[in-house]
Design an enzyme around this catalytic site. Structure first.
Site, PDB file in Angstrom:
ATOM      1  N   ASP A   1       4.628  -7.786  -9.074  1.00 56.42           N
ATOM      2  CA  ASP A   1       3.740  -7.264 -10.123  1.00 56.42           C
ATOM      3  C   ASP A   1       3.083  -5.950  -9.723  1.00 56.42           C
ATOM      4  O   ASP A   1       3.004  -5.007 -10.520  1.00 56.42           O
ATOM      5  CB  ASP A   1       2.691  -8.321 -10.503  1.00 56.42           C
ATOM      6  CG  ASP A   1       1.869  -8.794  -9.314  1.00 56.42           C
ATOM      7  OD1 ASP A   1       2.373  -8.731  -8.176  1.00 56.42           O
ATOM      8  OD2 ASP A   1       0.724  -9.242  -9.513  1.00 56.42           O
TER       9      ASP A   1
ATOM     10  N   ARG B   1      10.715 -17.744   2.433  1.00 61.91           N
ATOM     11  CA  ARG B   1      11.054 -16.494   1.743  1.00 61.91           C
ATOM     12  C   ARG B   1      11.897 -15.548   2.604  1.00 61.91           C
ATOM     13  O   ARG B   1      12.430 -14.556   2.083  1.00 61.91           O
ATOM     14  CB  ARG B   1       9.795 -15.785   1.244  1.00 61.91           C
ATOM     15  CG  ARG B   1       8.944 -15.179   2.330  1.00 61.91           C
ATOM     16  CD  ARG B   1       7.805 -14.325   1.788  1.00 61.91           C
ATOM     17  NE  ARG B   1       7.435 -13.319   2.761  1.00 61.91           N
ATOM     18  CZ  ARG B   1       6.377 -12.541   2.701  1.00 61.91           C
ATOM     19  NH1 ARG B   1       5.561 -12.650   1.670  1.00 61.91           N
ATOM     20  NH2 ARG B   1       6.131 -11.650   3.627  1.00 61.91           N
TER      21      ARG B   1
ATOM     22  N   GLY C   1       0.829  -1.218   0.000  1.00 59.17           N
ATOM     23  CA  GLY C   1       0.000   0.000   0.000  1.00 59.17           C
ATOM     24  C   GLY C   1       0.860   1.264   0.000  1.00 59.17           C
ATOM     25  O   GLY C   1       2.056   1.220  -0.285  1.00 59.17           O
TER      26      GLY C   1
ATOM     27  N   MET D   1       3.801 -21.177  -0.325  1.00 56.19           N
ATOM     28  CA  MET D   1       3.362 -19.884  -0.876  1.00 56.19           C
ATOM     29  C   MET D   1       3.007 -19.987  -2.353  1.00 56.19           C
ATOM     30  O   MET D   1       3.521 -20.846  -3.062  1.00 56.19           O
ATOM     31  CB  MET D   1       4.442 -18.849  -0.675  1.00 56.19           C
ATOM     32  CG  MET D   1       4.415 -18.307   0.720  1.00 56.19           C
ATOM     33  SD  MET D   1       5.299 -16.762   0.801  1.00 56.19           S
ATOM     34  CE  MET D   1       4.711 -16.195   2.392  1.00 56.19           C
TER      35      MET D   1
ATOM     36  N   VAL E   1       8.590 -14.143  -5.038  1.00 57.75           N
ATOM     37  CA  VAL E   1       8.865 -15.503  -4.588  1.00 57.75           C
ATOM     38  C   VAL E   1       7.886 -16.473  -5.250  1.00 57.75           C
ATOM     39  O   VAL E   1       8.204 -17.632  -5.493  1.00 57.75           O
ATOM     40  CB  VAL E   1       8.837 -15.578  -3.042  1.00 57.75           C
ATOM     41  CG1 VAL E   1       7.425 -15.576  -2.505  1.00 57.75           C
ATOM     42  CG2 VAL E   1       9.585 -16.790  -2.536  1.00 57.75           C
ATOM     43  N   ASP E   2       6.707 -15.969  -5.596  1.00 54.23           N
ATOM     44  CA  ASP E   2       5.684 -16.816  -6.228  1.00 54.23           C
ATOM     45  C   ASP E   2       6.026 -17.154  -7.677  1.00 54.23           C
ATOM     46  O   ASP E   2       5.399 -18.023  -8.265  1.00 54.23           O
ATOM     47  CB  ASP E   2       4.321 -16.108  -6.226  1.00 54.23           C
ATOM     48  CG  ASP E   2       3.750 -15.956  -4.830  1.00 54.23           C
ATOM     49  OD1 ASP E   2       4.350 -16.486  -3.883  1.00 54.23           O
ATOM     50  OD2 ASP E   2       2.709 -15.291  -4.696  1.00 54.23           O
TER      51      ASP E   2
END
Ligand SMILES: Nc1ncnc2c1ncn2[C@@H]1O[C@H](COP(=O)(O)OP(=O)(O)OP(=O)(O)O)[C@@H](O)[C@H]1O
Ligand SMILES: O=P(O)(O)OC[C@H]1O[C@](O)(CO)[C@@H](O)[C@@H]1O
Ligand SMILES: [Mg+2]
Length: 583
Positions: free
Chosen positions: A317, A507, A292, A390, A346-347
């Site tokens: 992203d 992570r 945010g 994750m 990490v995804d």
């Protein structure tokens, strides 16, 4: 007249006098207006500082055994355009050429087709005969500061005088060197690439340029990290600092703390190689991060206020979508500020790039959780080891961890539909596994099965500070469903479910050696790109090569698991899990 071999550049310029000559099988020809346009080199388009207009004076296409290499060389300081292609694409290329030299004229009537055995053998691939089916390359235009500040003057690269570097021949990357987005092509006549004439997308190759657009003493660089953690963030920061300092002699480097909001709500901290010396050994981000807090005007005002002229943004992203807005606003204000993104996830959910730094480390860490689940399951009567990994909307970590482990019996990811009860469902499969092996290991990605979990109205709306949907704990829910199922169907039999949720452990660790190397090269690539005046881009690995990609494109490109490809088929064969197709 048609050229089967086309080159598209969004900005291109070529004076008639500069028309490139091309040599094919010892025959030369000069591009006419007509075929220049065929090559996408529109002679009517005159763009100042076009990356192409230096490079066209000479060109040659050399046919090597099974590949054609097109090389244009320049009369200017920089050299040119180089790419290679499989020979069969050029089966009839030369018929399209207009020979102009004396030698060429003599040989004009000689049929020019590839005669190598390799090419002949490939005839079985049904390469299209129709010469109007071109195989073309489309170079993704990379934004440059001179696009909106045309008076900026290039300078020689300070690396020339850097005693640590001694740039050898071939050190600098030509602006025309590209990395192809796709390296697997179907050459058959009915394949989409060939029949639709869709151009192959190419990206500018990353690396140092001969000319730069910043004087080191005038540079004030800012580095910021946003979004969730990922192994290697500290390495990227460290290498940006060390690279700017050591390679280009930059002395004003600042860290913006706490993510995007830090631009306008905190004082930047001064960074130097001594301070960041050990950061690559630490997990997390020493600059701190947040979700945010994206306020475009406040951020760009703060960038201007602090006098930053190079902004390095590390994030996923969401962060890249923010970087697009910042870049656009900087352009709108016509500020001499370059913006570079360094994709972090990490995804592994960012598209175009091969993978994000930190992803391999996360997969490696996930092995530990799977191993523990396996041991627990094996050591119990009717034991189930359940691991949640994750992956908010993509199952890459779960998939890769499953493939590397070989102890996993079922892998559930957001990209597949599955169900629990009935024929072909998860419970039926587990029942069989327990009967045969006495135990089973399940790996679930956090975004899997979210539709199955009952949610309150409030839960349906819940979002984090960045606007991402907050997920419910599928692992915990599945554990309770498993227990209910067993109690219902096997009331008096022992049963154990051990649920392991290593979430942040995979992570929050430092990057492994491979990821650390990747972090270094991706950071150095970003520095070279910015120094060369590029902006609004990200540096990333494409097909094993470092490239520059417009940030706009990266911000909207998603990388999902393709459940129709070999990798997923491999998962199904390794696990033997059901296809979850209802009878
Ligand atoms: N569409 C957007 N426009 C502008 N800023 C955005 C946008 N989406 C997200 N951001 C900002 O980018 C920052 C990071 O976004 P987000 O929390 O979604 O993480 P991310 O960059 O996607 O990383 P990850 O998902 O890997 O943790 C936040 O400060 C958020 O406000
Ligand atoms: O709890 P946090 O820090 O908001 O992050 C959780 C999310 O961040 C990620 O690690 C990266 O987007 C996701 O896998 C996960 O859903
Ligand atoms: Mg994200």
């Amino acid at each position: 007249m048609q050229n089967r071999f086309q080159f598209h550049a969004e900005e291109s310029h070529c004076d008639k006098e500069d028309a490139p000559s091309v040599k094919v099988f010892d025959q030369s020809f000069t591009f006419t207006d007509h075929n220049l346009i065929g090559w996408g080199l529109n002679s009517n388009q005159s763009m100042p500082r076009s990356p192409w207009h230096h490079y066209l004076p000479q060109a040659s296409i050399r046919v090597a055994k099974n590949c054609i290499r097109a090389i244009t060389t320049s009369t200017c300081t920089e050299l040119a355009l180089q790419f290679s292609f499989i020979s069969t694409l050029f089966h009839q290329t030369t018929a399209a050429a207009t020979p102009t030299t004396t030698t060429a004229k003599k040989k004009k009537k000689k049929k020019m087709a590839l005669s190598s055995p390799e090419a002949t053998n490939l005839n079985t691939a049904k390469i299209p005969e129709n010469p109007s089916s071109p195989c073309s390359i489309h170079l993704q235009k990379l934004p440059h500061l001179t696009d909106y500040l045309p008076n900026l003057k290039p300078l020689p690269n300070p690396l020339e005088k850097n005693t640590l570097y001694h740039p050898p021949a071939g050190f600098y990357i030509n602006q025309s060197e590209v990395v192809l987005g796709k390296i697997i092509l179907d050459l058959s006549a009915d394949s989409e690439a060939v029949s639709s004439h869709s151009p192959q997308v190419a990206y500018s190759r990353a690396g140092p340029r001969w000319q730069v657009f910043f004087e080191p003493k005038d540079i004030k660089a800012a580095i910021v990290t946003c979004g969730g953690l990922c192994p290697g963030m500290n390495t990227v920061i460290r290498e940006l600092v060390v690279g700017l300092w050591e390679m280009y002699g930059v002395r004003q480097i600042y860290g913006v703390t706490a993510g995007y909001r830090g631009f306008y709500s905190r004082d930047p901290i001064e960074l130097n190689p001594k301070l960041v010396h050990n950061w690559h050994k630490l997990g997390g981000t020493a600059l701190e991060t947040s979700r945010g807090g994206f306020d475009l005007n406040k951020i760009v005002d703060a960038i201007e206020h602090h006098g930053f002229n190079q902004v390095y943004i590390i994030g996923g992203d969401g962060t890249m979508r923010g970087a697009v807005n910042i870049f656009n606003e900087i352009q709108r204000r016509k500020l001499n500020i370059a913006v570079a993104g360094i994709p972090k996830t990490v995804d592994n959910d960012i598209g175009i790039i091969d993978r994000s730094f930190g992803f391999q480390t996360a997969v490696e860490m996930a092995q530990q959780a799977i191993n523990a689940a396996h041991v627990e399951a094996e050591s119990a009567v009717n034991g189930i080891g359940l691991v949640k990994l994750m992956g908010r909307s993509t199952g890459h970590i779960a998939l890769h961890a499953t493939l590397s482990s070989r102890d996993v019996d079922c892998c559930l990811i957001p990209e597949i539909d599955f169900y629990l009860e009935g024929e072909g469902g998860l419970f039926e499969f587990l029942e069989k596994q327990l009967k045969e092996n006495g135990h089973a290991v399940l790996v679930v990605a956090e975004g899997a099965g979210q539709d199955m979990i009952p949610r309150t109205e409030a839960q349906k709306e819940e979002r984090d500070e960045s606007g991402n949907l907050v997920f419910l704990d599928f692992g915990a829910w599945l554990k309770s469903e498993l227990k209910n199922w067993w109690a219902r169907d096997h009331a008096n039999e022992l049963f154990t479910v051990k649920y392991i949720d290593p979430t942040y452990m995979i992570r929050a660790v430092p990057a492994n050696a491979t990821d650390n190397l990747y972090c270094t090269l991706v950071a150095y690539s970003a520095i070279h790109g910015v120094m060369a005046g590029y902006t609004g881009f990200v540096s990333g690995l494409i097909n094993g090569n470092y490239a520059y990609i417009p940030v706009e494109e990266v911000a909207h490109a998603r990388n999902e698991v393709n459940t129709k490809d070999h990798k997923w088929a491999w998962v199904r064969s390794v696990t033997n899990q059901p296809d979850f197709v209802k009878p």
